[in-house]
Design an enzyme around this catalytic site. Structure first.
Site, PDB file in Angstrom:
ATOM      1  N   HIS A 156      49.681  34.403  44.966  1.00 10.53           N
ATOM      2  CA  HIS A 156      49.912  35.462  43.969  1.00 10.53           C
ATOM      3  C   HIS A 156      51.365  35.481  43.512  1.00 10.53           C
ATOM      4  CE1 HIS A 156      46.408  38.022  45.808  1.00 10.53           C
ATOM      5  NE2 HIS A 156      46.075  36.775  45.614  1.00 10.53           N
ATOM      6  N   GLU A 250      42.191  42.911  34.703  1.00 10.52           N
ATOM      7  CA  GLU A 250      42.518  43.850  33.626  1.00 10.52           C
ATOM      8  C   GLU A 250      43.247  43.163  32.486  1.00 10.52           C
ATOM      9  OE1 GLU A 250      45.053  46.857  35.295  1.00 10.52           O
ATOM     10  OE2 GLU A 250      43.480  47.723  36.554  1.00 10.52           O
ATOM     11  N   TYR A 271      38.656  41.680  48.972  1.00 14.99           N
ATOM     12  CA  TYR A 271      37.731  40.553  49.021  1.00 14.99           C
ATOM     13  C   TYR A 271      36.705  40.692  50.142  1.00 14.99           C
ATOM     14  CZ  TYR A 271      40.633  38.199  45.579  1.00 14.99           C
ATOM     15  OH  TYR A 271      41.305  37.873  44.433  1.00 14.99           O
TER      16      TYR A 271
END
Lengths: 380, 380
Positions: A156, A250, A271
């Site tokens: 990430h 989003e 998750y």
């Protein structure tokens, strides 16, 4: 203009700007609700490419996760450029060499900017560097910015780069996965979108620049892993796509100083199915324009503002890694009126989408071998 | 509250209000992203039902296209009520007996309102009538309003009825198909949403009430065929669904005096593929919140504001005739963030959706035999 196929034949395509590369093989043709197009392969000889940008002479510059930076000219990818920054590359997402952005004044200064993960498995961090493109070499490499969230976590990590109209560089920094709560902290570059000058210094008019304990580079915060950002052709506002957790992807509009809520407000769950937060909305948290559940894994984002596809003008395109599609969205102001999934037949993870200076739409597929493809109108 | 299934077990369902009818057979169970529910058949013994409403004692009143009006009590549909208005019924959509609305003060006045097509094949028109429910009879039937677009055309005649909080009756009048251009004319009830008093007189504060040549009943115009209208539980604004032509179905927010553009601005094309207008947007025309292409054929609309499904609170539900689904939409202000299709397994044209006073969600299937079903939470 009315966006339907039947009107298309009457439109004279403006093709005065030459394509960035010679026309390659037509991979497929497809009929969108708005246009008939063909997908042309520019190059299929890349290894896990991540991002691309356009040089003024029609060449492309492309990054690969491994750390390679290549020039694509006339459909041929170069060898890896000498002098590229050293990156930490592992076999998981979001590490390695990521975003690339050609300086708006490249013709004068030949500067290219990169965002990447630097360090080793025990200690790494996001960096932004620039270098001068000289033939097939990058010279005068200079690290101009580094996050303050050095850790052993390499997931990430964003990272897209884009220029504002007034010449600032925006970069998207991920939440580093084991530090997601830091996305809410203003003293951390984790989970933020930053705004810096082209030399890496910090503009004094950034929203938190005067605040004690706040990182002055932060333009917005509370994001998880932003891999798409694009400037609206009319308003100039940046829209960005965000990888949520399970079911919380989003699209948002970037606003100065805004908090996008991760991980205290989200439409996603973890998750493993566990709850991250009870809140989808919170006072002081900007809500998305739309979200996806199940996840579509959104990546590159581009507004179409060219002349090749008159009926696509004003539309927003998004690469989907999970659904292996190109998503076309019709907008009215900041409302997403309609979504259409394209390139199902290609069936590739689409990591980046860009509108070229030639008015064509370019996509980059995240695979080894991966490629760069161009969407061209089919002229009836 | 966070809208995910995993949180559901912890929620104590509030079931203090009894269900409108005894529990019938469970047709199916389904897991939404927001709740696990079961579909219970209230009655399956209706012939082409079109709309339903709730009586204060828990009974339902339902219309059938043929002109029949029936009471459903404890899961049993009555015979056709005596005294119902005579309607023109043909084998195509939108003719016959359509909307029904129980007066807000029914407990005092026993009044029920109907919207239907009246006349013969050569000359017919939309009418609104009211009658008093007395046992299994409708008495004192009174036509309180009639459109001014009498013609031989019986398609696209709406017609939903709903009450505003201040006691006005809103009705949706279609474009009568061969008169679509009249939707733009203020001197015609064609393609309008009207607002009248409960006795059929016209409120003096309607937007065009003082305008020479304009129909005073018009609240908004430029619609094609509106078959769903519902009041937002917080703002009180009416949202409505609209059947577009090919690919132009919309959801809009009703605004006083507004023009919704049909047929001068639309996202749809004609059924034969020809272009209706080059414009999707026009100055002075209100744009939709969302549109569908291909068409989904939207019908009844309901906001969920009950206690049976805490995670659905604030969601918008829409019946789809074309996709044979119940569409659940999550909202943030006037933005549709997320869409989910429910009841695929039922595989029926869903003509009406209502939230009952008991907090359950009711749907009506447009078929012969058709039925009324209730969505209930599955309590784990």
């Amino acid at each position: 203009m009315r966006p339907i196929l039947l009107a298309l034949a009457a439109v004279a395509f403006q093709t005065s700007t030459p394509a960035s590369s010679d026309t390659g093989e037509v991979i497929l043709t497809e009929t969108s609700h708005q246009a008939e197009f063909q997908l042309v392969e520019i190059t299929g000889a890349l290894a896990d490419p991540w991002s691309l940008d356009f040089l003024p002479d029609g060449r492309l510059i492309v990054t690969e996760w491994s750390g390679a930076v290549k020039i694509v000219k006339n459909g041929v990818a170069s060898v890896s450029l000498r002098g590229a920054p050293t990156v930490l590359r592992r076999d998981e997402q979001s590490a390695g060499m990521l975003g690339v952005a050609v300086h708006p004044d490249f013709a004068q200064n030949q500067q290219v900017y990169f965002c990447f993960l630097h360090g080793d498995y025990d200690s790494n961090v996001s960096r932004i560097a620039r270098a001068r493109l000289d033939g097939l070499a990058l010279v005068d490499l200079e690290v101009i910015f580094e996050g303050n969230d050095r850790s052993e976590e390499y997931h990430h990590s964003g990272c897209r780069l884009t220029w504002s109209k007034d010449g600032n560089l925006f970069a998207t920094f991920g939440d580093r996965r084991h530090l997601p709560g830091d996305s809410q902290k203003l003293d951390s570059s984790t989970g933020t979108i930053i705004r810096i000058n082209d030399d890496g210094t910090i503009p004094t008019d950034n929203p938190f620049s005067g605040d004690a304990g706040a990182r002055p580079e932060i333009w917005a915060y509370g994001v998880r892993n932003v891999q798409g950002i694009a400037s609206h052709p009319e308003t100039g506002a940046f829209w960005f796509s965000e990888h949520g957790s399970l079911g919380g992807d989003e699209i948002n509009i970037l606003m100065r100083g805004a908090n996008y809520g991760w991980p205290i407000a989200t439409y996603g769950i973890d998750y493993d199915g566990s709850i991250i937060t009870d809140d989808v909305e919170l006072e002081g948290v900007e809500g998305p324009l739309i979200y996806w559940r199940p996840s579509t894994a959104p990546s590159g984002l581009a507004f179409y503002a060219g002349n090749q596809f008159p009926h696509w003008r004003g539309d927003l395109f998004m690469g989907s890694l999970g659904d292996r599609r190109l998503v076309r969205m019709e907008l009215r102001d900041d409302r997403i009126l309609f979504q259409e999934h394209l390139l199902a037949e290609l069936d590739e993870r689409i990591r980046d989408v860009r509108m070229g200076p030639d008015g064509y739409l370019y996509i980059l597929t995240d695979a080894d071998p991966g490629g760069i493809y161009r969407l061209e109108p089919v002229e009836n």
